[in-house]
Design a protein around this motif. Structure first.
Motif, short mmCIF file in Angstrom:
data_model
loop_
_atom_site.label_atom_id
_atom_site.label_comp_id
_atom_site.label_asym_id
_atom_site.label_seq_id
_atom_site.Cartn_x
_atom_site.Cartn_y
_atom_site.Cartn_z
N ALA A 89 15.56 -1.85 18.92
CA ALA A 89 16.17 -1.29 20.14
C ALA A 89 15.79 -2.12 21.36
CB ALA A 89 15.73 0.15 20.32
N GLU A 90 16.71 -2.24 22.29
CA GLU A 90 16.49 -3.01 23.52
C GLU A 90 15.27 -2.49 24.28
OE1 GLU A 90 16.95 -5.86 26.35
OE2 GLU A 90 18.30 -5.67 24.62
N LYS A 91 15.08 -1.17 24.29
CA LYS A 91 13.97 -0.59 25.04
C LYS A 91 12.61 -0.94 24.46
CE LYS A 91 14.10 3.83 22.56
NZ LYS A 91 12.75 3.72 21.98
N ASN A 92 12.58 -1.49 23.24
CA ASN A 92 11.33 -1.87 22.59
C ASN A 92 11.08 -3.37 22.63
OD1 ASN A 92 10.97 0.81 21.97
ND2 ASN A 92 11.58 0.62 19.83
N CYS A 93 11.79 -4.08 23.49
CA CYS A 93 11.65 -5.53 23.64
C CYS A 93 10.99 -5.87 24.97
CB CYS A 93 13.02 -6.20 23.54
SG CYS A 93 13.85 -5.95 21.95
N THR A 98 5.95 -8.37 31.04
CA THR A 98 6.33 -6.95 31.12
C THR A 98 5.71 -6.05 30.07
OG1 THR A 98 8.27 -7.24 29.69
CG2 THR A 98 8.57 -7.64 32.06
N PHE A 99 4.99 -6.62 29.11
CA PHE A 99 4.59 -5.76 27.98
C PHE A 99 3.56 -4.69 28.32
CE2 PHE A 99 1.20 -8.95 27.19
CZ PHE A 99 0.12 -8.14 26.85
N ASP A 100 2.94 -4.76 29.50
CA ASP A 100 2.05 -3.68 29.91
C ASP A 100 2.82 -2.36 30.02
OD1 ASP A 100 -0.52 -5.28 30.78
OD2 ASP A 100 1.19 -6.33 31.64
N ASN A 104 4.33 3.25 28.60
CA ASN A 104 5.30 4.32 28.85
C ASN A 104 6.29 4.49 27.71
OD1 ASN A 104 4.25 4.74 31.52
ND2 ASN A 104 5.35 2.90 32.17
N ASN A 105 6.04 3.80 26.60
CA ASN A 105 6.97 3.84 25.47
C ASN A 105 6.34 4.62 24.31
OD1 ASN A 105 8.71 3.38 23.32
ND2 ASN A 105 9.15 1.27 23.94
N PRO A 106 6.75 5.85 24.10
CA PRO A 106 6.15 6.66 23.02
C PRO A 106 6.61 6.26 21.62
CG PRO A 106 7.95 7.86 24.04
CD PRO A 106 7.80 6.60 24.83
N ASP A 107 7.56 5.33 21.54
CA ASP A 107 8.09 4.95 20.23
C ASP A 107 7.34 3.80 19.58
OD1 ASP A 107 10.03 6.90 20.45
OD2 ASP A 107 11.46 5.55 21.43
N LYS A 129 -5.47 -1.42 27.21
CA LYS A 129 -5.30 -0.71 28.49
C LYS A 129 -3.97 0.04 28.53
CE LYS A 129 -8.28 -3.63 31.35
NZ LYS A 129 -8.33 -4.62 32.47
N ALA A 130 -3.00 -0.42 27.74
CA ALA A 130 -1.71 0.27 27.66
C ALA A 130 -1.77 1.46 26.70
CB ALA A 130 -0.62 -0.69 27.22
N GLY A 131 -2.93 1.65 26.08
CA GLY A 131 -3.13 2.82 25.22
C GLY A 131 -2.56 2.70 23.83
N LYS A 132 -2.35 1.47 23.35
CA LYS A 132 -1.80 1.27 22.01
C LYS A 132 -2.86 0.69 21.08
CE LYS A 132 2.24 2.57 23.49
NZ LYS A 132 2.82 3.88 23.10
N HIS A 133 -2.78 1.06 19.80
CA HIS A 133 -3.66 0.47 18.80
C HIS A 133 -3.35 -1.02 18.67
CE1 HIS A 133 -4.99 4.45 17.66
NE2 HIS A 133 -3.74 4.82 17.43
#
Length: 372
Positions: A89-93, A98-100, A104-107, A129-133
């Motif tokens: 999906a475009e929203k996951n690119c 910008t990857f910080d 805000n992306n729960p997917d 810091k973005a809260g992802k594993h």
């Protein structure tokens, strides 16, 4: 007198019995039909879309517990290609600027960092810091200082930091470790690890000290270090090492071509290892005890791994390493699964500490003691 009709009827009956027999046999064979996985799936974005990232992405097609859902790259054309190929999906690119925003992306649950070695430190800390594993390719960092900072950042953010040690899940490797733990080899006395190939393009980032942090040792010598540790089953207490450089035009200052190194363990076991960017056909592990031995050749390549012991050939199933790795890492993150050989940041830090000692031994010509 038998007619054509009689013959066909008999043949039809025989065929029916054969089909029924096959169905009955299949139904009575255990584990033929696996229940589909209905647990939580680890949704992964890959950062850095080079050759190895492609291998991981292809392997993930067969995963049941992990799924590729996002990409991060500084090359827009690669992002578009991956979007189409893997239906992302475009929203996951994202790009590196910008990857910080992934916070805000729960997917997206985790990001697999497959960028040049020198970028691991900053990328992992930003992901944390973005809260992802975080899953980070090896070597985890350029040095122990960076490695510890990455561990601390992930702990502070309460996210997992895993390192891409795919061999820690490989079936034949795990069988050798099981046999060692069971005492099949007796007292371990010796390990030999050979890792090497002739490097290609002299302009690639792996031959750039600023990006790679070294040469063959950082890229493939780490396999021998890690292998010595999990096959002997101990942490080394001293290191000696010698460097050979035959082509300084390609292997410039700080980029090692070939290093021989030796490790000593608390039990008295010793290891003799070789790491090279200028010698082909080096992919072999050998461990010897006073009751038996194990040999793996190839030992760390992408497969198939082949092994034998004093008891005969190893017959564990051939797997796609990255498929198994990603499924297992999903269970580590979601179920707190404890692998036989750890793949956490502390494991990566142990290898970095030994690499630093090897470089110090090359520079000084002295035996370097290792402390935890």
């Amino acid at each position: 007198m038998n007619t054509r009709r009689d013959f066909l009827q008999k043949m039809g009956a025989s065929a029916l019995m054969l089909q029924l027999s096959s169905v009955i046999t299949f139904a009575n064979t255990p584990n033929q039909i696996e229940q589909p996985y209905d647990g939580k799936v680890l949704r992964v974005a890959i950062m850095g879309l080079g050759g190895y990232a492609t291998r991981v992405a292809e392997a993930m097609k067969a995963c049941t517990k992990a799924k590729l859902v996002g990409v991060i790259s500084g090359t827009p054309s690669k992002v578009k290609d991956w979007q189409m190929k893997y239906k992302i999906a475009e929203k996951n690119c994202y790009n590196y600027d910008t990857f910080d925003q992934v916070k805000n992306n729960p997917d997206i649950d985790a990001i697999y960092v497959i960028t040049p070695n020198a970028l691991h430190h900053s990328h992992v800390i930003r992901v944390a810091k973005a809260g992802k594993h975080v899953i980070c390719e090896k070597p985890m960092a350029l040095n122990t200082k960076e490695g510890q900072e990455m561990i601390d950042a992930c702990k502070k953010a309460k996210v997992r930091l895993l390192v891409g040690y795919r061999m820690h899940f490989e079936p034949q490797t795990l069988e050798v470790i099981r046999m060692r733990n069971a005492g099949d080899f007796g007292k371990i006395m010796f390990f030999q690890g050979q890792c090497g190939f002739k490097i290609g393009d002299p302009k690639q980032w792996r031959l750039n000290k600023a990006l790679a942090g070294g040469g063959s040792m950082m890229d493939i010598g780490i396999y021998a270090i890690n292998g010595a540790r999990y096959m002997v089953g101990e942490e080394p207490v001293w290191v000696t090492a010698q460097e050979t450089k035959t082509n300084p035009a390609i292997f410039k200052e700080g980029v090692d071509e070939t290093i021989q190194f030796q490790l000593g363990f608390p039990s008295g076991a010793v290891a003799s290892c070789l790491s090279s960017y200028n010698i082909n056909h080096l992919d072999r592990f050998y461990v010897s005890g006073d009751k038996g031995f194990a040999e793996m050749q190839p030992s760390t390549g992408y497969g198939p791994i082949k092994g034998r012991t004093h008891k005969g050939e190893l017959t564990q199933p051939i797997t796609t390493h990255q498929t198994t790795q990603m499924d297992k890492m999903a269970t580590i993150i979601f179920e707190d699964d404890k692998p036989v050989v750890p793949v956490d940041g502390e494991e990566g830090l142990k290898d970095l500490r030994i690499i630093e000692a090897i470089y110090q031994a090359v520079k000084t010509g002295e035996k370097v003691k290792l402390t935890a």
